[in-house]
Design an enzyme around this catalytic site. Structure first.
Site, mmCIF file in Angstrom:
data_model
loop_
_atom_site.group_PDB
_atom_site.id
_atom_site.type_symbol
_atom_site.label_atom_id
_atom_site.label_comp_id
_atom_site.label_asym_id
_atom_site.label_seq_id
_atom_site.Cartn_x
_atom_site.Cartn_y
_atom_site.Cartn_z
ATOM 1 N N ASP A 206 0.253 -1.332 -0.054
ATOM 2 C CA ASP A 206 -0.275 0.002 -0.376
ATOM 3 C C ASP A 206 0.910 1.133 0.146
ATOM 4 O OD1 ASP A 206 -3.119 -0.680 0.090
ATOM 5 O OD2 ASP A 206 -2.928 -1.031 1.694
HETATM 6 C C1 BGC Z 1 0.756 1.142 6.315
HETATM 7 C C2 BGC Z 1 0.440 -0.065 5.426
HETATM 8 C C3 BGC Z 1 -0.851 0.185 6.041
HETATM 9 C C4 BGC Z 1 -1.728 0.675 5.150
HETATM 10 C C5 BGC Z 1 -3.121 1.078 4.789
HETATM 11 C C6 BGC Z 1 0.036 2.406 5.806
HETATM 12 O O1 BGC Z 1 0.223 3.536 6.593
HETATM 13 O O2 BGC Z 1 1.980 1.438 6.428
HETATM 14 O O3 BGC Z 1 0.413 -1.246 6.379
HETATM 15 O O4 BGC Z 1 -1.452 -0.876 4.383
HETATM 16 O O5 BGC Z 1 -1.341 2.011 6.282
HETATM 17 O O6 BGC Z 1 -3.626 2.634 3.802
HETATM 18 C C1 NOJ Z 2 -1.047 -4.042 5.453
HETATM 19 C C2 NOJ Z 2 -2.383 -3.881 4.711
HETATM 20 O O1 NOJ Z 2 -3.619 -4.054 5.425
HETATM 21 C C3 NOJ Z 2 -2.532 -5.008 3.679
HETATM 22 O O2 NOJ Z 2 -3.756 -4.591 2.543
HETATM 23 C C4 NOJ Z 2 -0.893 -4.301 2.683
HETATM 24 O O3 NOJ Z 2 -1.381 -5.378 1.783
HETATM 25 C C5 NOJ Z 2 0.236 -3.929 3.550
HETATM 26 N N1 NOJ Z 2 -0.146 -3.441 4.457
HETATM 27 C C6 NOJ Z 2 1.206 -4.279 3.041
HETATM 28 O O4 NOJ Z 2 1.209 -2.434 3.131
#
Ligand code: BGC
Ligand code: NOJ
Length: 859
Positions: free
Chosen positions: A533
């Protein structure tokens, strides 16, 4: 350093001191009602949706940590008082033990010869939690104790509850049935809600409170309530402010005597036309003590309903009667135990490694169920207000538990598919209560739809139930912009009707979504982001507060491409070919194989960097995750995903990529996400470079990705490396360094700080992470190597050289397979019920046998 120990026979982790490095929690509840409960009694509860139906209030990031939510107090006859769960009073206890079990937590403590054993659990199928509190007098003299309970009610919508105080301080309403010992929380029930909470007590009350300040006293915290100190609840009735539920019970005990008091916190709904009862004898409003005006009134029986129609409690009364009855609770606890016996019976191993056994047989499936139930919605790191059910997250969670609960998995798959858009894309998240897509985030995360194909394939391999492919499932037209004119949720929701197609077509459209969105090199366009993400190649945010993923996501977003999605597409298209071949769409199987092969070639041509797979091309065609980059030269995700998908197995790239991972990314605490981490903010890369080096997506050990490499190693036959990686992040192994790891030693955390972080080895974001499902898949299906296929159970272990073999039991499509593996080499030969079988797939019995013995020789 440890803070407890594993009791495998009891399937418990036993915490032996309350001051763990962080609150160590458990999840109670499996279907509609969930409670997060820490080792010091903290946490909160909700019905279905942590944002929209929260029962009790919790203050995140509070000081001291994890206070509020629930509390118990025991007051001694000399006025001294303590909390059996240590918090909130935090008095030094003479003994403390917290047994974290499957669906329950039992905290036993002793203070000045009084023992308190408090067992918390959610009975199967019931929207309520039970606290069984047993007090025992271990002294030589009789004692007269007072037991106090406390919950602080949340005004249902957790977001409003934390923000809209000008309203909240006026809306709180309760009713108390003092004789029955039940406090009802009915804020907003008078108008649009038809649900309420109740907090019941099995013992006669010596008093109660429902107004927080009456119980605590002005300017006091939960650690020193005036009502406890003075041994006198005020019998307060909340009018606005902060409604609570507190009971006071007198407990006189002879030496050696025990007494049990049961508290039940529950959620209930009434039909809209049966919300109220008529009170034939309305009570006059009682005067407060001394006659002076108080911010709360004193209650008589059924206080709080003066002049108001009374809450119709007729439906909950029998439930309360049942769950305050010790015999019924014994039965409910036995049911809970049986429930887990049954689930854990589906897959059981006895390998030479105790950490593998413990995680595979107990804790990993347990965690996978929590992720299935809650996605990423509510944990100590997820406020319950934000993310709801993630599309990619829930599909991946399902990979780890479809064998445990195929029926619920089926329902979930249909819910997920119903948040797909007609173009095959998907809402990134949806709200569990409404099952509606979350507009704040929308769609456009281009990996999302492909995970649905993987999840449906896993369901089909496990169950053989092809009927799911014919289920008619609607699309979300609102997100597609079709209903802009209608402009409201209800209209949009209604208009889903009529858009239904068979689930199979949803999968076709999911695959098509990628093919319709290829970039300049023929690789999939990344959209807002792929699995990572935080790699935001189409968003250029320079102001704080803007969304890294969606802000100014305009202009030409067809250029940035993801090699990771390329790998994922190959995997998904091959699964799709398998689905087509085994269910009546055979003619399409070759088409999907062709798409998979073509994409694999494109990945090798444009996604190979010489020594590893590239990560992506950005919007101007620059390489991300390449040796030519200054920072972020090699990423884990495409190495794991491309090799899992079978890309470069014969031509050598796969081996090369995994060797690069081993050399450049592996640390003793796990494999980091990329190297070197970004040391400054890159506008063209986004959130990934916003984290300090070594944390989260910026070079942290993002545990979710590690099992992809384990599976990839297993695909290459490297059992030693696969298990080695597995053990580096295995929570049971890490338990011995709990002071470094800091999170719960019985579940995976999303992230362990990477080698570039000052706190290398420290975990964060435990419980709700795709790490749980993927590790279970990696170890059970690829290392231990017992995996469902469309044709039967495949047995292809890839184990380390020092394992002479193992035994396993797997229930698959109603048949129990008793499997014994003996190792001499690596090639698999099978003997099934005494007959040699070609290949490594055990055929499904055709003669109704329910027990099958499989002898496997690796030679
Ligand atoms: C986090 C990710 C997460 C995302 C969701 C980010 O701040 O680092 O792990 O998937 O937020 O929007
Ligand atoms: C947590 C999120 O829930 C997941 O959808 C994502 O793939 C990972 N972070 C990596 O960014």
């Amino acid at each position: 350093m440890r803070y407890g120990y594993f009791d495998d026979a009891a399937r418990e982790y036993v915490i032996t001191r309350p001051d763990t490095p962080l609150p160590w929690i458990n999840y109670l509840g499996q279907e509609d009602y969930f409670a997060m409960l820490s080792n010091t009694g903290g946490g909160y509860s909700f019905y279905r949706d942590a944002r929209l139906r929260r029962l009790i209030r919790y203050r995140y990031n509070n000081v001291p940590a994890d206070s509020g939510g629930r509390a118990l107090y025991v007051r001694m006859s000399d006025g001294d008082f303590w909390s059996p769960a240590w918090q909130p009073v935090r008095k030094s206890l003479d003994a403390y033990e917290c047994r974290v079990g499957l669906g329950y937590t039992r905290i036993t403590s002793t203070y000045r010869s009084i023992q308190c054993e408090a067992t918390f659990f959610v009975p199967l199928g019931q929207p309520l939690e039970v606290w069984r509190v047993k007090l025992t007098n271990q002294s030589l003299s009789p004692v007269e104790l007072q037991l106090f309970s406390l919950v602080e009610f949340c005004l249902w919508d957790a977001w409003d509850d934390q923000t809209n105080f000008q309203r909240n301080f006026n809306t709180g309403e309760v009713e108390v049935d003092e004789a029955a010992g039940v406090i009802y929380h009915k804020t907003e029930y008078r108008e649009r809600r038809n649900h309420f909470a109740y907090f019941a007590c099995s013992a006669p009350l010596a008093g109660f409170d429902t107004q927080r300040e009456a119980f605590l006293g002005a300017y006091r915290g939960f650690d020193r309530p005036a009502a406890v100190e003075e041994c006198r609840c005020r019998n307060s009735i909340a009018h606005g402010w902060s409604p609570i539920g507190a009971h006071q019970v007198n407990v006189a005990l002879e030496p050696g005597q025990s007494r049990e008091v049961i508290f039940v916190l529950g959620y209930a709904e009434n039909p809209r036309d049966e919300k109220f009862m008529v009170d034939p004898h309305p009570q006059p409003l009682p005067l407060s003590e001394g006659g002076e005006a108080a911010p709360f009134s004193l209650a008589g029986r059924r206080a709080g309903d003066e002049g108001q129609p009374r809450l119709n409690t007729s439906r909950v009364q029998p439930i309360i009667a049942r769950y305050t009855d010790p015999a019924a609770l014994d039965a409910a606890q036995a049911d809970l135990r049986q429930h887990w016996d049954k689930l854990l019976n589906v897959y059981h191993v006895a390998t030479p490694d105790e950490h593998t056994n413990r995680m595979v047989n107990i804790w990993n499936p347990y965690q996978v169920m929590a992720t299935f139930n809650l996605s990423r919605s509510a944990s100590l790191y997820e406020s319950g207000i934000g993310r709801g059910m993630g599309f990619r997250d829930s599909n991946q969670d399902l990979l780890g538990c479809v064998h445990l609960l195929p029926d619920r998995a089926r329902e979930r798959l249909l819910d997920l598919a119903a948040t797909q858009l007609p173009n095959g894309g998907a809402y990134h998240q949806y709200q569990p209560l409404t099952k509606r897509g979350n507009d704040a985030v929308g769609s456009g995360f281009n990996d999302d739809p492909l995970w649905l194909v993987l999840a449906v394939a896993a369901y089909l391999k496990e169950t053989g139930d092809g009927s799911i492919l014919d289920e008619l499932v609607p699309y979300d037209l609102k997100a597609a912009g079709n209903l802009k004119a209608a402009g409201n949720l209800k209209a949009a929701g209604d208009n889903k009707i009529g858009s239904e197609t068979p689930l199979y077509e949803h999968l076709q459209r999911a695959i098509r979504y990628t093919l319709d969105r290829l970039g300049p090199h023929g690789l999939p366009q990344i959209g807002h982001a792929d699995w990572n993400d935080c790699l935001n190649l189409n968003c250029f945010s320079s102001e704080p507060g803007e969304s890294f993923q969606t802000h100014s996501d305009e202009g030409d977003s067809t250029k940035a491409e993801s090699v990771f999605i390329g790998g994922l597409f190959v995997l998904a298209a091959r699964e799709m070919a398998g689905i087509a071949r085994h269910f009546p769409h055979t003619d399409e199987a070759d088409v999907y194989e062709c798409h998979a092969n073509a994409m694999a070639q494109t990945v090798l041509k444009h996604g190979w960097d010489g020594e590893w797979f590239l990560r992506a091309y950005d919007r101007v065609g620059a390489r991300v995750g390449s040796r030519e980059c200054e920072e972020g030269r090699i990423f884990i995700e495409p190495q794991g995903m491309c090799v899992m998908a079978g890309i470069g197995l014969e031509s050598g790239e796969a081996q090369h990529a995994l060797d690069s991972v081993h050399e450049q990314l592996a640390t003793p605490h796990g494999i980091v996400l990329h190297q070197p981490p970004y040391t400054r903010y890159y506008l063209n890369l986004g959130e990934i470079s916003s984290y300090p080096p070594g944390y989260k997506e910026n070079g942290g050990i993002f545990c979710h990705t590690n099992p992809w490499v384990m599976i990839a190693e297993a695909r290459l036959g490297h059992g030693d490396r696969a298990l080695d990686y597995y053990l580096r992040i295995n929570p049971s192994v890490r338990e011995a360094m709990s002071d470094v790891h800091r999170c719960e030693p019985y579940v995976y955390a999303q992230m362990i700080a990477g080698r570039d972080a000052p706190t290398h080895g420290e975990a964060k974001n435990s419980w709700l992470t795709g790490t749980a499902a993927w590790n279970l898949v990696a170890v059970t299906q690829w290392i231990i190597g017992i995996r469902p296929t469309f044709a039967g159970l495949q047995i292809a272990p890839v184990i380390p050289a020092n394992w002479p073999g193992f035994t396993a039991k797997r229930v698959f499509r109603g048949v129990t397979y008793h499997i014994t593996i003996k190792r001499a080499g690596d090639a698999v030969s099978l003997v099934v019920d005494g007959h040699a079988v070609q290949g490594d797939v055990v055929p499904l019995p055709t003669d109704g046998r329910k027990q099958v013995a499989v002898q496997v020789t690796l030679s």
